[in-house]
Design a protein around this motif. Structure first.
Motif, PDB file in Angstrom:
ATOM      1  N   ALA A  49       3.300 -33.304 -20.406  1.00  0.00           N
ATOM      2  CA  ALA A  49       3.518 -33.812 -19.055  1.00  0.00           C
ATOM      3  C   ALA A  49       4.772 -34.692 -19.007  1.00  0.00           C
ATOM      4  O   ALA A  49       5.524 -34.656 -18.023  1.00  0.00           O
ATOM      5  CB  ALA A  49       2.307 -34.601 -18.582  1.00  0.00           C
ATOM      6  N   GLN A  50       5.010 -35.452 -20.048  1.00  0.00           N
ATOM      7  CA  GLN A  50       6.203 -36.302 -20.101  1.00  0.00           C
ATOM      8  C   GLN A  50       7.471 -35.446 -20.069  1.00  0.00           C
ATOM      9  O   GLN A  50       8.434 -35.764 -19.366  1.00  0.00           O
ATOM     10  CB  GLN A  50       6.170 -37.163 -21.360  1.00  0.00           C
ATOM     11  N   SER A  51       7.449 -34.361 -20.828  1.00  0.00           N
ATOM     12  CA  SER A  51       8.598 -33.457 -20.844  1.00  0.00           C
ATOM     13  C   SER A  51       8.785 -32.782 -19.487  1.00  0.00           C
ATOM     14  O   SER A  51       9.905 -32.657 -18.984  1.00  0.00           O
ATOM     15  CB  SER A  51       8.400 -32.398 -21.940  1.00  0.00           C
ATOM     16  N   ALA A  52       7.678 -32.364 -18.885  1.00  0.00           N
ATOM     17  CA  ALA A  52       7.742 -31.729 -17.567  1.00  0.00           C
ATOM     18  C   ALA A  52       8.250 -32.712 -16.515  1.00  0.00           C
ATOM     19  O   ALA A  52       9.061 -32.356 -15.645  1.00  0.00           O
ATOM     20  CB  ALA A  52       6.368 -31.202 -17.180  1.00  0.00           C
ATOM     21  N   LEU A  53       7.792 -33.943 -16.592  1.00  0.00           N
ATOM     22  CA  LEU A  53       8.228 -34.959 -15.636  1.00  0.00           C
ATOM     23  C   LEU A  53       9.726 -35.211 -15.777  1.00  0.00           C
ATOM     24  O   LEU A  53      10.436 -35.397 -14.779  1.00  0.00           O
ATOM     25  CB  LEU A  53       7.445 -36.253 -15.872  1.00  0.00           C
ATOM     26  N   SER A  54      10.198 -35.202 -17.003  1.00  0.00           N
ATOM     27  CA  SER A  54      11.631 -35.350 -17.246  1.00  0.00           C
ATOM     28  C   SER A  54      12.415 -34.252 -16.538  1.00  0.00           C
ATOM     29  O   SER A  54      13.447 -34.512 -15.905  1.00  0.00           O
ATOM     30  CB  SER A  54      11.909 -35.300 -18.753  1.00  0.00           C
ATOM     31  N   TYR A  55      11.902 -33.038 -16.617  1.00  0.00           N
ATOM     32  CA  TYR A  55      12.547 -31.904 -15.952  1.00  0.00           C
ATOM     33  C   TYR A  55      12.583 -32.100 -14.438  1.00  0.00           C
ATOM     34  O   TYR A  55      13.600 -31.839 -13.787  1.00  0.00           O
ATOM     35  CB  TYR A  55      11.799 -30.616 -16.304  1.00  0.00           C
ATOM     36  N   LEU A  56      11.475 -32.546 -13.866  1.00  0.00           N
ATOM     37  CA  LEU A  56      11.402 -32.733 -12.423  1.00  0.00           C
ATOM     38  C   LEU A  56      12.383 -33.814 -11.966  1.00  0.00           C
ATOM     39  O   LEU A  56      13.056 -33.657 -10.936  1.00  0.00           O
ATOM     40  CB  LEU A  56       9.975 -33.081 -12.006  1.00  0.00           C
ATOM     41  N   GLY A  60      15.444 -33.180  -9.448  1.00  0.00           N
ATOM     42  CA  GLY A  60      15.094 -33.676  -8.127  1.00  0.00           C
ATOM     43  C   GLY A  60      14.032 -32.842  -7.460  1.00  0.00           C
ATOM     44  O   GLY A  60      14.111 -32.566  -6.254  1.00  0.00           O
ATOM     45  N   LEU A  61      13.023 -32.446  -8.218  1.00  0.00           N
ATOM     46  CA  LEU A  61      11.934 -31.629  -7.683  1.00  0.00           C
ATOM     47  C   LEU A  61      10.685 -32.490  -7.525  1.00  0.00           C
ATOM     48  O   LEU A  61      10.140 -32.990  -8.500  1.00  0.00           O
ATOM     49  CB  LEU A  61      11.631 -30.455  -8.633  1.00  0.00           C
ATOM     50  N   GLY A  62      10.261 -32.676  -6.290  1.00  0.00           N
ATOM     51  CA  GLY A  62       9.092 -33.504  -6.020  1.00  0.00           C
ATOM     52  C   GLY A  62       9.380 -34.984  -6.059  1.00  0.00           C
ATOM     53  O   GLY A  62       8.485 -35.810  -5.866  1.00  0.00           O
ATOM     54  N   THR A  63      10.613 -35.327  -6.306  1.00  0.00           N
ATOM     55  CA  THR A  63      11.031 -36.722  -6.394  1.00  0.00           C
ATOM     56  C   THR A  63      12.547 -36.771  -6.264  1.00  0.00           C
ATOM     57  O   THR A  63      13.223 -35.733  -6.350  1.00  0.00           O
ATOM     58  CB  THR A  63      10.602 -37.340  -7.737  1.00  0.00           C
ATOM     59  N   LYS A  64      13.091 -37.959  -6.091  1.00  0.00           N
ATOM     60  CA  LYS A  64      14.538 -38.117  -6.041  1.00  0.00           C
ATOM     61  C   LYS A  64      15.119 -37.904  -7.436  1.00  0.00           C
ATOM     62  O   LYS A  64      14.564 -38.363  -8.431  1.00  0.00           O
ATOM     63  CB  LYS A  64      14.885 -39.524  -5.540  1.00  0.00           C
ATOM     64  N   LYS A  65      16.220 -37.202  -7.498  1.00  0.00           N
ATOM     65  CA  LYS A  65      16.870 -36.963  -8.786  1.00  0.00           C
ATOM     66  C   LYS A  65      17.256 -38.295  -9.420  1.00  0.00           C
ATOM     67  O   LYS A  65      17.868 -39.140  -8.786  1.00  0.00           O
ATOM     68  CB  LYS A  65      18.107 -36.089  -8.597  1.00  0.00           C
ATOM     69  N   ASP A  66      16.870 -38.456 -10.699  1.00  0.00           N
ATOM     70  CA  ASP A  66      17.125 -39.716 -11.393  1.00  0.00           C
ATOM     71  C   ASP A  66      17.294 -39.404 -12.879  1.00  0.00           C
ATOM     72  O   ASP A  66      16.324 -39.223 -13.606  1.00  0.00           O
ATOM     73  CB  ASP A  66      15.953 -40.685 -11.180  1.00  0.00           C
ATOM     74  N   MET A  67      18.552 -39.337 -13.320  1.00  0.00           N
ATOM     75  CA  MET A  67      18.810 -38.944 -14.703  1.00  0.00           C
ATOM     76  C   MET A  67      18.357 -40.013 -15.698  1.00  0.00           C
ATOM     77  O   MET A  67      17.942 -39.681 -16.806  1.00  0.00           O
ATOM     78  CB  MET A  67      20.294 -38.651 -14.896  1.00  0.00           C
ATOM     79  N   GLN A  68      18.417 -41.259 -15.320  1.00  0.00           N
ATOM     80  CA  GLN A  68      17.961 -42.308 -16.224  1.00  0.00           C
ATOM     81  C   GLN A  68      16.472 -42.144 -16.510  1.00  0.00           C
ATOM     82  O   GLN A  68      16.036 -42.209 -17.669  1.00  0.00           O
ATOM     83  CB  GLN A  68      18.239 -43.695 -15.643  1.00  0.00           C
ATOM     84  N   LYS A  69      15.684 -41.926 -15.466  1.00  0.00           N
ATOM     85  CA  LYS A  69      14.250 -41.733 -15.661  1.00  0.00           C
ATOM     86  C   LYS A  69      13.971 -40.427 -16.405  1.00  0.00           C
ATOM     87  O   LYS A  69      13.037 -40.349 -17.215  1.00  0.00           O
ATOM     88  CB  LYS A  69      13.527 -41.741 -14.317  1.00  0.00           C
ATOM     89  N   SER A  70      14.779 -39.417 -16.126  1.00  0.00           N
ATOM     90  CA  SER A  70      14.611 -38.149 -16.826  1.00  0.00           C
ATOM     91  C   SER A  70      14.761 -38.348 -18.335  1.00  0.00           C
ATOM     92  O   SER A  70      13.939 -37.867 -19.119  1.00  0.00           O
ATOM     93  CB  SER A  70      15.643 -37.126 -16.337  1.00  0.00           C
ATOM     94  N   ILE A  71      15.795 -39.045 -18.736  1.00  0.00           N
ATOM     95  CA  ILE A  71      16.028 -39.285 -20.164  1.00  0.00           C
ATOM     96  C   ILE A  71      14.925 -40.160 -20.748  1.00  0.00           C
ATOM     97  O   ILE A  71      14.451 -39.928 -21.874  1.00  0.00           O
ATOM     98  CB  ILE A  71      17.409 -39.934 -20.388  1.00  0.00           C
ATOM     99  N   GLU A  72      14.487 -41.167 -19.990  1.00  0.00           N
ATOM    100  CA  GLU A  72      13.428 -42.049 -20.480  1.00  0.00           C
ATOM    101  C   GLU A  72      12.152 -41.260 -20.775  1.00  0.00           C
ATOM    102  O   GLU A  72      11.509 -41.473 -21.818  1.00  0.00           O
ATOM    103  CB  GLU A  72      13.134 -43.134 -19.438  1.00  0.00           C
TER     104      GLU A  72
END
Length: 233
Positions: A49-56, A60-72
């Motif tokens: 789920a963490q990896s999938a959330l990073s992808y989202l 910017g799918l289902g949420t605002k695109k945020d590369m910092q959160k994606s990497i985290e």
């Protein structure tokens, strides 16, 4: 950019019920629903789920695109032992994509994914060993990793392992893979096989492959044919 996880995103195995529901929502285009479910599971420590959330977050799918959160989230998934996340994050560090370039960190992550039999990680780790990038150069180790990746069906590894074995003068191993390459239409492999068989004084085989290389337009093969007088065999 950000094609990480895309290939495997729909192929997650051993999903618990909430992740299965999240994947179902994703397939239907319900990205908000998918995000909510994956976020819940990610916060509970689920590495997939963490990896999938990073992808989202990255897309910017289902949420605002945020590369910092994606990497985290990708970091958290990798730290939880997810081989796909380790590979993706390792490649980010290797290339300096959305993180500060760090070959040693890339080597660490790709090594972990490789230990979990990730063919992609084995291939890219082999390149690091070959180039001496983030680790001391070691062509023998590079060959071992390429062999593992090739044996798992990694096509680019299959196309390169024979050539690396030639550099190591391991001609039997090289010819095995190069014959496979040749059978799949790699015309450059014709000449390499002719060269190997000349070195091994297997001139009948050398003539066969040299002729194929010549027919394919390889000028070096003509010189090899003359040098070893392959017309005699």
């Amino acid at each position: 950019m950000f094609k990480f996880i895309v290939v495997g995103f729909l192929l997650f195995l051993n999903l618990h019920a909430d992740n299965q529901a999240a994947l179902g929502a994703f397939k239907k285009g319900d990205y908000n629903g998918a995000f909510e479910l994956y976020e819940k599971n990610a916060k509970s420590g689920d590495a997939v789920a963490q990896s999938a959330l990073s992808y989202l977050y990255a897309n910017g799918l289902g949420t605002k695109k945020d590369m910092q959160k994606s990497i985290e989230w990708l970091e958290r998934s990798a730290n939880s032992g997810n081989a796909n996340a380790q590979y993706d994050l390792g490649m980010f560090y290797l290339r300096g994509d959305n993180v500060e370039q760090d070959s040693k960190r890339a080597f660490e992550l790709l090594s972990k994914a490789s230990e979990q039999k990730s063919a992609n990680a084995q291939y890219d780790l082999a390149l690091m060993y070959y180039r001496g990038e983030g680790v001391d150069a070691n062509v023998t180790k590079s060959a071992e990793l390429l062999e593992s990746a090739a044996a798992s069906g990694h096509k680019i590894a299959e196309q390169n392992i024979g050539r690396i074995y030639m550099q190591l003068l391991k001609f039997d191993e090289a010819s095995k893979w190069l014959e496979k390459n040749a059978a799949e239409g790699d015309e450059a492999a014709y000449y390499l096989l002719a060269e190997i068989y000349c070195n091994q004084e297997k001139f009948l085989k050398a003539r066969e492959w040299a002729q194929k290389a010549i027919d394919a337009g390889n000028e070096e093969a003509k010189e090899l044919y003359k040098k070893y007088e392959l017309h005699k065999y």
